[in-house]
Design an enzyme around this catalytic site. Structure first.
Site, mmCIF file in Angstrom:
data_model
loop_
_atom_site.group_PDB
_atom_site.id
_atom_site.type_symbol
_atom_site.label_atom_id
_atom_site.label_comp_id
_atom_site.label_asym_id
_atom_site.label_seq_id
_atom_site.Cartn_x
_atom_site.Cartn_y
_atom_site.Cartn_z
ATOM 1 N N LYS A 100 2.372 -14.281 6.220
ATOM 2 C CA LYS A 100 2.563 -15.191 5.354
ATOM 3 C C LYS A 100 3.726 -15.657 5.184
ATOM 4 O O LYS A 100 4.504 -16.035 4.017
ATOM 5 C CB LYS A 100 2.719 -15.257 3.998
ATOM 6 C CG LYS A 100 2.489 -16.131 3.182
ATOM 7 C CD LYS A 100 1.376 -17.198 2.603
ATOM 8 C CE LYS A 100 1.231 -18.541 2.294
ATOM 9 N NZ LYS A 100 0.386 -19.511 1.879
ATOM 10 N N ASP A 157 -6.501 -6.327 5.314
ATOM 11 C CA ASP A 157 -7.732 -5.696 4.493
ATOM 12 C C ASP A 157 -8.400 -7.146 4.055
ATOM 13 O O ASP A 157 -9.583 -6.564 3.827
ATOM 14 C CB ASP A 157 -6.678 -5.395 2.768
ATOM 15 C CG ASP A 157 -8.217 -4.381 2.454
ATOM 16 O OD1 ASP A 157 -9.052 -4.341 2.032
ATOM 17 O OD2 ASP A 157 -7.409 -4.435 1.147
ATOM 18 N N ASP A 194 -3.276 -17.886 5.140
ATOM 19 C CA ASP A 194 -4.722 -18.652 4.095
ATOM 20 C C ASP A 194 -4.902 -19.614 5.408
ATOM 21 O O ASP A 194 -6.425 -19.271 5.621
ATOM 22 C CB ASP A 194 -4.461 -19.757 3.045
ATOM 23 C CG ASP A 194 -2.628 -19.989 3.701
ATOM 24 O OD1 ASP A 194 -1.844 -19.013 3.984
ATOM 25 O OD2 ASP A 194 -2.574 -21.056 3.536
ATOM 26 N N TYR A 196 1.234 -1.066 0.074
ATOM 27 C CA TYR A 196 -0.006 0.046 0.113
ATOM 28 C C TYR A 196 0.707 1.176 -0.329
ATOM 29 O O TYR A 196 0.193 2.858 -0.411
ATOM 30 C CB TYR A 196 -0.817 0.279 1.116
ATOM 31 C CG TYR A 196 -2.411 -0.792 1.546
ATOM 32 C CD1 TYR A 196 -3.952 -0.363 1.139
ATOM 33 C CD2 TYR A 196 -1.993 -2.119 0.837
ATOM 34 C CE1 TYR A 196 -4.438 -1.416 0.560
ATOM 35 C CE2 TYR A 196 -3.312 -3.417 1.397
ATOM 36 C CZ TYR A 196 -3.986 -2.479 1.393
ATOM 37 O OH TYR A 196 -5.503 -3.748 0.884
#
Length: 473
Positions: A237, A362, A338, A160
């Site tokens: 992650k 997000d 995930d 971002y």
């Protein structure tokens, strides 16, 4: 001082001390009405907030609202492409706390997103999004009431930051050439990897400073929660991106075990301590076999590292965290991103505070909102050390603008977050009770009414606000 706006004659500024607001009884708070349905949502939200404050404090406290402009409405006042005028930026900086409705993403001009711009300009590094269920809200999930989480999303870094180069441009080609011909070959861990020449290039910076100040706020929030909710999960992650997302996890654990050593225990530490509590005579090797799957198959060198870890934990915190003392600490653990998407649906009651980087946050916040009824009931806050902006998390829905039909819940609940941030808990609790009772009595706007079984006649946006107020007690 300002070009086209005038502050209220009555009221005082909110100031900040050590990153926390110092709030007068009559604070001046700038508000941005918002584009599209903001024309309907803001009046309804302001009415609910003002009535809650009046009911709770009987005139001893009151908000002095200061209208400022952003988005399409700003262009009407300040001119074409003036989506975020200097007046507005100055007012938010001066008065410290603001609230806003949904804003249009500009077409043309130099700002990609007004929301992102406001966060970056004011260094609002913590995007805070609570997701809890209000009884009676239609949900696609069987047990939505089990989800009650607060998402702390880092707001200023990650992709971002917006540093990228379009495919085919000179800069993209220069960067690809530098990476392919110099940097990647000089890094043995990358082997013979190469970036395709027709790629666009983006940069994903994750800093220790940005990560730890976000996680620090998440831990402090957890310390204010009931004991059974004092848990912070680092979402990442890191199994793939070891030096960005994996580093976020590592820096989070570092913070928890240094600055918050007396208040926190990591999940892995809790296993080590618990094993010794169950069996006081357990050996270091036996403990290692219990906390590390496949320990016996590891090399002697790796086994030694794990045994050293266990010795260090027992030597350093057994006296302060052992003998079940760790059960009264904030639990800090981590989960792969995930996996979290699945687990907030299948095992939602196992989570409380989720600390994430920008992109993961997000995604996760919208997924969590869907579980409890959608973005129409999802509030948000963007908080820094000297400023905070509370906002709707949904879009502008221009086709519904001016029809008095859209759900104002997101801005109203963002107002609840703002009141809690100010320390005005009594007023915040009134609104939460009013919303809960209105929904339980099937007094809702069309987005929720059409999903109820059986469907009910929807209230207008303004009528929903009135229904909330009628349930104030």
């Amino acid at each position: 001082m300002y070009e086209k706006i005038t502050p209220p004659d009555i009221g005082s500024r909110i100031t900040f001390k050590n990153g926390e607001p110092v709030v007068p009884d009559n604070p001046i708070i700038p508000f941005i009405r918002g584009d599209g349905t903001g024309v309907d949502i803001w009046p309804a939200s302001q009415m609910v907030i003002d009535t809650a404050v009046q009911t709770a404090y009987q005139g001893k406290r009151q908000i002095s609202w200061f209208k400022v402009y952003a988005g399409d409405e700003a262009c009407d006042i300040y001119g074409t492409y003036q989506y975020l005028p200097e007046d507005t930026l100055q007012a938010i900086k001066e008065y410290g706390v603001a609230i806003k409705g949904p804003l249009t993403t500009p077409v043309g001009g130099g700002i990609r997103s007004l929301n992102v711009a406001l966060r970056q300009i004011n260094d609002l590094y913590a995007c805070v999004r609570p997701c809890r269920y209000y009884e009676g809200t239609p949900s696609p999930h069987k047990y939505p009431e089990k989800l009650d989480v607060i998402i702390y999303r880092e707001n200023t870094e990650d992709i971002y930051l917006g540093i990228e180069w379009r495919q085919g441009t000179e800069m993209a080609e220069r960067i690809i050439s530098l990476l392919n011909n110099e940097l990647i070959p000089a890094s043995p861990e990358h082997g013979k990897k190469q970036i395709r020449l027709d790629s666009g290039i983006g940069i994903k910076p994750i800093s220790k400073t940005g990560s730890q100040r976000l996680i620090r706020r998440a831990i402090r929030h957890a310390l204010r929660l009931p004991k059974n909710k004092q848990m912070v999960t680092l979402v990442h992650k890191g199994n793939i991106m070891k030096y960005t997302e994996g580093a976020f996890r590592d820096w989070g654990y570092e913070l928890a075990t240094t600055e918050f050593r007396n208040e926190c225990v990591t999940e892995r530490e809790s296993w080590i301590l618990s094993n010794k509590e169950v069996n006081p005579d357990i050996s270091i090797a036996e403990n290692a076999q219990m906390i590390e799957p496949g320990f016996n198959a590891l090399t002697a060198e790796k086994q030694a590292v794990i045994c050293q870890e266990i010795e260090k934990v027992l030597d350093s915190i057994w006296s302060t965290h052992g003998s079940d003392q760790w059960k009264d600490k904030v639990m800090v653990n981590d989960r792969i991103a995930d996996s979290v998407f699945q687990q907030i649906q299948t095992r939602p009651d196992e989570y409380s505070v989720l600390a994430t980087m920008n992109l993961n946050g997000d995604y996760v916040s919208d997924a969590a909102a869907a579980v409890v009824g959608g973005l129409g009931m999802a509030p948000g806050a963007n908080i820094g050390d000297e400023c905070a902006i509370f906002e709707a998390t949904h879009g502008t829905a221009p086709k519904h603008a001016g029809l008095d039909r859209i759900n104002p819940g997101s801005v109203i609940l963002s107002g609840v977050m703002m009141l809690e941030y100010l320390g005005w808990q009594e007023a915040a609790d009134l609104i939460k009770q009013g919303i809960s009772d209105a929904i339980a009595n099937r007094q809702v706007t069309y987005d929720l009414a059409r999903l109820m079984e059986p469907p009910v006649e929807p209230l207008k946006c303004s009528e929903f606000a009135e229904a909330i107020i009628k349930h104030f007690q």
